[in-house]
Design an enzyme around this catalytic site. Structure first.
Site, short mmCIF file in Angstrom:
data_model
loop_
_atom_site.label_atom_id
_atom_site.label_comp_id
_atom_site.label_asym_id
_atom_site.label_seq_id
_atom_site.Cartn_x
_atom_site.Cartn_y
_atom_site.Cartn_z
N CYS A 1 5.26 -1.20 -11.21
CA CYS A 1 3.89 -1.96 -10.98
C CYS A 1 3.73 -3.09 -11.82
O CYS A 1 3.89 -3.21 -13.15
CB CYS A 1 2.71 -0.92 -11.38
N CYS B 1 -10.02 -1.39 2.12
CA CYS B 1 -9.56 -0.65 0.76
C CYS B 1 -9.52 -1.73 -0.47
O CYS B 1 -9.12 -2.62 -0.45
CB CYS B 1 -7.81 -0.23 0.91
N CYS C 1 -12.48 2.43 1.25
CA CYS C 1 -11.55 3.19 0.40
C CYS C 1 -11.45 2.43 -0.89
O CYS C 1 -11.34 1.12 -0.94
CB CYS C 1 -10.09 3.46 1.26
N CYS D 1 -6.25 9.56 0.73
CA CYS D 1 -5.40 8.60 0.90
C CYS D 1 -4.37 8.92 -0.04
O CYS D 1 -4.50 8.45 -1.13
CB CYS D 1 -5.98 7.26 1.24
N ARG E 1 0.86 5.97 7.21
CA ARG E 1 0.47 4.27 7.08
C ARG E 1 1.95 3.64 6.48
O ARG E 1 2.44 4.09 5.58
CB ARG E 1 -0.68 4.22 6.18
#
Length: 321
Positions: A65, A103, A135, A195, A267
């Site tokens: 990340c 989202c 979301c 999710c 997804r």
């Protein structure tokens, strides 16, 4: 004959899931497509738009990340939490472009009560008032915070497991697998959809990929949405030199997710911009029926909106919205 799980199961073993991942590709895709058609309209592909509402300076050390404060060489513009009114205006723009779900991601380790959390709740209410699903991904939660999110009308909470329990410590050291499972449990207790997915291409084994899917497929009920991410190597992160994920590895993950979780939205997420329309079409054939839609995924590039519109037209897909 390998059981492909036409009945909804939550008792998969890692060996069973790994056996699916190792099937000949055309056999695997054929089985997944058959199950997909039993449970879904194959022309229905949900569009979900993703916005980073607070960027960078995250205290977590996730190796993939760029928003981690531990990765000081990453070139990233750090931004404070956005204004709720501005976020809702961007959600309206996404809705008008065809997105059904909006989202919102904040680079936090965990939610803290106070003004910023109250602002996120205002964003959720604003998105829901637009007639969209809402979301958020905000890090770890406490039970009362999950309750407040539910009261605001939150549709789904994104909290990925990322990888297998065994490989997890190779990627993240600042929180545990159990921490993630607890947050997901708090959301489920409040009736919030889950999710929850993972990332491939981080150096994990095929067994790790099977173990990730086994954990997800043994939730009861299954997560309503499972994002399958292909690592986007970002300069300055510990994984910057990882090789690009093969389309066939991605297809295998999608197909196995579809077989083990027949009713879930699978997804296509990060890394999708690296693949052609034809390659993505193979993923849809294998059971994917949702995409993140827009030019950017938090801080990673995504397939452009116009490219997606052209792709959906070529596939004859009807986007939900």
């Amino acid at each position: 004959m390998l059981d492909t799980g036409q009945d909804i199961r939550s008792d998969w073993t890692v060996d069973e899931v790994e056996a699916l991942l190792r099937l000949p590709l055309l056999d695997l895709v054929g089985r997944a497509n058959s199950i997909h058609r039993m449970h879904h309209d194959p022309s229905d592909i949900q569009k979900a738009s993703l916005l980073s509402i607070k960027t960078g300076s995250c205290p977590e050390d996730c190796a993939y990340c760029p928003q981690s404060a531990h990765h000081r060489e990453v070139e990233l513009t750090r931004e404070k939490l956005m204004n709720p009114g501005h976020v809702v205006s961007l959600a309206k723009r996404a809705r008008d472009a065809g997105a059904a779900r909006f989202c919102m991601g904040a680079a936090w380790r965990q939610v803290r009560d106070g003004e910023e959390f109250n602002n996120v709740l205002e964003m959720i209410r604003g998105v829901r008032n637009l007639g969209m699903e809402a979301c958020v991904t905000l890090g770890m939660l406490k039970p009362h915070q999950a309750q407040r999110l539910a009261e605001a009308g939150l549709t789904a909470y994104n909290h990925n497991l990322d990888t297998s329990p065994e490989f997890y410590s190779e990627i993240i050291g600042t929180r545990t697998y159990q921490d993630r499972l607890e947050t997901l449990g708090y959301c489920r207790d409040e009736g919030i959809d889950l999710c929850c997915g993972g990332i491939i291409g981080m150096g994990e084994s095929l067994r790790d990929r099977a173990a990730l899917l086994q954990v997800l497929a043994n939730f009861d009920p299954h997560p309503e949405s499972v994002p399958i991410n292909a690592l986007v190597p970002i300069k300055g992160t510990p994984l910057e030199h990882r090789d690009k994920v093969s389309i066939f590895d991605l297809v295998r993950m999608v197909a196995t997710a579809r077989i083990t979780m027949p009713e879930t939205r699978v997804r296509l997420s990060a890394g999708r911009s690296d693949f052609s329309t034809a390659e993505q079409a193979l993923c849809f054939l294998a059971g994917a029926n949702s995409v993140f839609y827009g030019d950017v995924l938090l801080t990673a590039p995504n397939a452009g909106t116009q490219n997606d519109q052209d792709m959906f037209a070529a596939l004859g897909a009807v986007a939900e919205g």
